[in-house]
Design a protein around this motif. Structure first.
Motif, PDB file in Angstrom:
ATOM      1  N   VAL A   1       0.857  -1.187   0.000  1.00 23.06           N
ATOM      2  CA  VAL A   1       0.000   0.000   0.000  1.00 23.06           C
ATOM      3  C   VAL A   1       0.892   1.236   0.000  1.00 23.06           C
ATOM      4  O   VAL A   1       1.920   1.265   0.683  1.00 23.06           O
ATOM      5  CB  VAL A   1      -0.919   0.016   1.250  1.00 23.06           C
ATOM      6  CG1 VAL A   1      -1.511   1.395   1.489  1.00 23.06           C
ATOM      7  CG2 VAL A   1      -2.017  -1.020   1.100  1.00 23.06           C
ATOM      8  N   LEU A   2       0.501   2.244  -0.767  1.00 18.19           N
ATOM      9  CA  LEU A   2       1.164   3.542  -0.718  1.00 18.19           C
ATOM     10  C   LEU A   2       0.346   4.484   0.155  1.00 18.19           C
ATOM     11  O   LEU A   2      -0.867   4.594  -0.018  1.00 18.19           O
ATOM     12  CB  LEU A   2       1.298   4.151  -2.111  1.00 18.19           C
ATOM     13  CG  LEU A   2       2.087   3.371  -3.159  1.00 18.19           C
ATOM     14  CD1 LEU A   2       2.301   4.247  -4.396  1.00 18.19           C
ATOM     15  CD2 LEU A   2       3.402   2.882  -2.615  1.00 18.19           C
ATOM     16  N   ALA A   3       1.012   5.157   1.096  1.00 13.91           N
ATOM     17  CA  ALA A   3       0.327   6.122   1.944  1.00 13.91           C
ATOM     18  C   ALA A   3       1.318   7.174   2.411  1.00 13.91           C
ATOM     19  O   ALA A   3       2.513   6.888   2.582  1.00 13.91           O
ATOM     20  CB  ALA A   3      -0.323   5.437   3.149  1.00 13.91           C
ATOM     21  N   VAL A   4       0.820   8.380   2.624  1.00  7.50           N
ATOM     22  CA  VAL A   4       1.648   9.432   3.201  1.00  7.50           C
ATOM     23  C   VAL A   4       2.001   9.038   4.639  1.00  7.50           C
ATOM     24  O   VAL A   4       1.181   8.447   5.360  1.00  7.50           O
ATOM     25  CB  VAL A   4       0.903  10.781   3.165  1.00  7.50           C
ATOM     26  CG1 VAL A   4       1.731  11.871   3.818  1.00  7.50           C
ATOM     27  CG2 VAL A   4       0.575  11.147   1.724  1.00  7.50           C
ATOM     28  N   GLU A   5       3.213   9.321   5.037  1.00  7.69           N
ATOM     29  CA  GLU A   5       3.761   8.830   6.301  1.00  7.69           C
ATOM     30  C   GLU A   5       2.849   9.101   7.494  1.00  7.69           C
ATOM     31  O   GLU A   5       2.542   8.195   8.278  1.00  7.69           O
ATOM     32  CB  GLU A   5       5.126   9.468   6.534  1.00  7.69           C
ATOM     33  CG  GLU A   5       5.863   8.976   7.754  1.00  7.69           C
ATOM     34  CD  GLU A   5       7.267   9.545   7.802  1.00  7.69           C
ATOM     35  OE1 GLU A   5       8.210   8.754   7.890  1.00  7.69           O
ATOM     36  OE2 GLU A   5       7.410  10.789   7.735  1.00  7.69           O
ATOM     37  N   GLN A   6       2.409  10.354   7.656  1.00  6.36           N
ATOM     38  CA  GLN A   6       1.586  10.692   8.824  1.00  6.36           C
ATOM     39  C   GLN A   6       0.244   9.972   8.794  1.00  6.36           C
ATOM     40  O   GLN A   6      -0.295   9.589   9.829  1.00  6.36           O
ATOM     41  CB  GLN A   6       1.372  12.207   8.912  1.00  6.36           C
ATOM     42  CG  GLN A   6       2.614  12.984   9.264  1.00  6.36           C
ATOM     43  CD  GLN A   6       3.389  13.415   8.027  1.00  6.36           C
ATOM     44  OE1 GLN A   6       3.248  12.837   6.954  1.00  6.36           O
ATOM     45  NE2 GLN A   6       4.197  14.449   8.177  1.00  6.36           N
ATOM     46  N   THR A   7      -0.297   9.785   7.588  1.00  8.53           N
ATOM     47  CA  THR A   7      -1.554   9.054   7.464  1.00  8.53           C
ATOM     48  C   THR A   7      -1.360   7.604   7.865  1.00  8.53           C
ATOM     49  O   THR A   7      -2.170   7.030   8.610  1.00  8.53           O
ATOM     50  CB  THR A   7      -2.075   9.132   6.015  1.00  8.53           C
ATOM     51  OG1 THR A   7      -2.247  10.500   5.638  1.00  8.53           O
ATOM     52  CG2 THR A   7      -3.390   8.405   5.881  1.00  8.53           C
ATOM     53  N   GLY A   8      -0.296   6.984   7.353  1.00 10.41           N
ATOM     54  CA  GLY A   8      -0.028   5.599   7.706  1.00 10.41           C
ATOM     55  C   GLY A   8       0.157   5.410   9.203  1.00 10.41           C
ATOM     56  O   GLY A   8      -0.354   4.451   9.793  1.00 10.41           O
ATOM     57  N   GLU A   9       0.890   6.331   9.827  1.00  6.96           N
ATOM     58  CA  GLU A   9       1.097   6.242  11.273  1.00  6.96           C
ATOM     59  C   GLU A   9      -0.225   6.338  12.021  1.00  6.96           C
ATOM     60  O   GLU A   9      -0.471   5.598  12.988  1.00  6.96           O
ATOM     61  CB  GLU A   9       2.043   7.357  11.731  1.00  6.96           C
ATOM     62  CG  GLU A   9       3.482   7.168  11.266  1.00  6.96           C
ATOM     63  CD  GLU A   9       4.353   8.362  11.615  1.00  6.96           C
ATOM     64  OE1 GLU A   9       3.800   9.376  12.105  1.00  6.96           O
ATOM     65  OE2 GLU A   9       5.573   8.289  11.395  1.00  6.96           O
ATOM     66  N   ALA A  10      -1.097   7.259  11.570  1.00  9.85           N
ATOM     67  CA  ALA A  10      -2.385   7.440  12.245  1.00  9.85           C
ATOM     68  C   ALA A  10      -3.269   6.208  12.079  1.00  9.85           C
ATOM     69  O   ALA A  10      -3.932   5.769  13.024  1.00  9.85           O
ATOM     70  CB  ALA A  10      -3.089   8.680  11.691  1.00  9.85           C
ATOM     71  N   VAL A  11      -3.272   5.620  10.880  1.00  9.74           N
ATOM     72  CA  VAL A  11      -4.105   4.442  10.620  1.00  9.74           C
ATOM     73  C   VAL A  11      -3.634   3.254  11.463  1.00  9.74           C
ATOM     74  O   VAL A  11      -4.443   2.480  11.998  1.00  9.74           O
ATOM     75  CB  VAL A  11      -4.084   4.089   9.120  1.00  9.74           C
ATOM     76  CG1 VAL A  11      -4.703   2.720   8.869  1.00  9.74           C
ATOM     77  CG2 VAL A  11      -4.823   5.153   8.306  1.00  9.74           C
ATOM     78  N   MET A  12      -2.322   3.102  11.612  1.00 11.75           N
ATOM     79  CA  MET A  12      -1.775   1.942  12.322  1.00 11.75           C
ATOM     80  C   MET A  12      -1.751   2.119  13.835  1.00 11.75           C
ATOM     81  O   MET A  12      -1.546   1.154  14.576  1.00 11.75           O
ATOM     82  CB  MET A  12      -0.364   1.650  11.809  1.00 11.75           C
ATOM     83  CG  MET A  12      -0.326   1.195  10.353  1.00 11.75           C
ATOM     84  SD  MET A  12       1.358   0.941   9.742  1.00 11.75           S
ATOM     85  CE  MET A  12       1.926  -0.371  10.816  1.00 11.75           C
ATOM     86  N   ALA A  13      -1.978   3.336  14.291  1.00 12.12           N
ATOM     87  CA  ALA A  13      -1.840   3.605  15.731  1.00 12.12           C
ATOM     88  C   ALA A  13      -2.838   2.823  16.577  1.00 12.12           C
ATOM     89  O   ALA A  13      -2.562   2.524  17.746  1.00 12.12           O
ATOM     90  CB  ALA A  13      -2.005   5.108  15.987  1.00 12.12           C
TER      91      ALA A  13
END
Length: 267
Positions: A196-208
């Motif tokens: 999956v491609l995602a912007v870093e901050q978005t990925g961090e928020a989704v995985m948190a």
């Protein structure tokens, strides 16, 4: 039909309800003049943002634009003393409106096709795009070629640069689109995607929240993507974009830009 810059102001009602004014020059004088737009009865610059891309831009339950780009744009236009109307829309609808000169768009990436049609200023922000995989999958990223043949999740309507777009068109990249990053992470967790491609901050928020325990980010970013404010070339907003660029530079120099981005990430 004459070019847009010679039509009567009636054609510009979508930009702010202006009727009965003469030329585009008269409208531009209102759109760019701080005293005029400081008056709430005057027209506002209309800018669309994605309604489903938190934390960068999204619509809250009340339908209001929230996130990094709305906060940044509000700060920029306050700095300029200009009125602003933010319109959260599905991304493809926002792009269609930009293509039809109905509004500007904030948080937009650039590629050669878009540069031919739209006017861009300087970047509002530079986003880091990362590749997310399941544990035991792809271990390292040396370049885009490492993603060839993989089932790759991206956001609908997004571009990731000319090289990516070309590889997508000729079939080297097997791309599946969704509306929201969380949907892609769910497909990746369940094994329906390879990456999956995602912007870093978005990925961090989704995985948190711990919902996707099998997913990890590769250490090497795929790209650094500048994101811009853009208008259709036919609307003649180059002067506004120059003023926005100057305001962004002042905000960066004062440290206010970083504070606005931090505020937007918590919005």
């Amino acid at each position: 039909m004459p070019p847009l810059h010679r039509r009567r102001a009636l054609a510009w009602t979508a930009w702010g309800g202006l009727e009965g004014l003469g030329s585009l020059g008269a409208i531009t004088g209102l759109a760019l003049g701080a005293p005029a737009l400081a008056n709430p009865g005057r027209p506002k610059v209309r800018i669309a943002v994605d309604e489903q891309n938190p934390p960068f831009m999204y619509a809250n339950t009340g339908g209001q634009a929230r996130g990094v780009y709305p906060v940044l744009l509000k700060g920029i236009f306050a700095e300029l003393g200009l009125g602003l109307e933010l319109i959260p829309l599905p991304w493809k609808r926002a792009l269609r409106g930009l293509d039809q000169a109905e509004h500007g768009v904030g948080g937009l990436y650039a590629n050669s096709e878009r540069l031919a049609k739209f006017d861009y200023g300087e970047p509002l922000l530079v986003e880091t795009v990362r590749v997310y995989v399941r544990r035991g999958g792809l271990r390292d990223l040396r370049g885009l070629q490492d993603l060839h043949g993989l089932r790759l999740g991206v956001l609908r309507g997004w571009t990731y640069g000319d090289e990516f777009d070309a590889a997508r068109r000729d079939g080297r990249l097997r791309v599946e689109e969704v509306a929201m990053d969380r949907q892609n992470f769910g497909k990746l967790e369940r094994g329906y995607l390879d990456a999956v491609l995602a912007v870093e901050q978005t990925g961090e928020a989704v995985m948190a929240g711990g919902e996707f325990p099998s997913v990890r980010a590769l250490a090497t970013p795929l790209m650094e993507n500048p994101a811009y404010l853009a208008f259709h070339k036919s609307t003649g907003q180059q002067a506004l974009l120059k003023r926005v660029d100057a305001a962004v530079a002042r905000l960066r120099d004062s440290g206010a830009h970083a504070k606005l981005v931090s505020q937007g990430l918590r919005d």
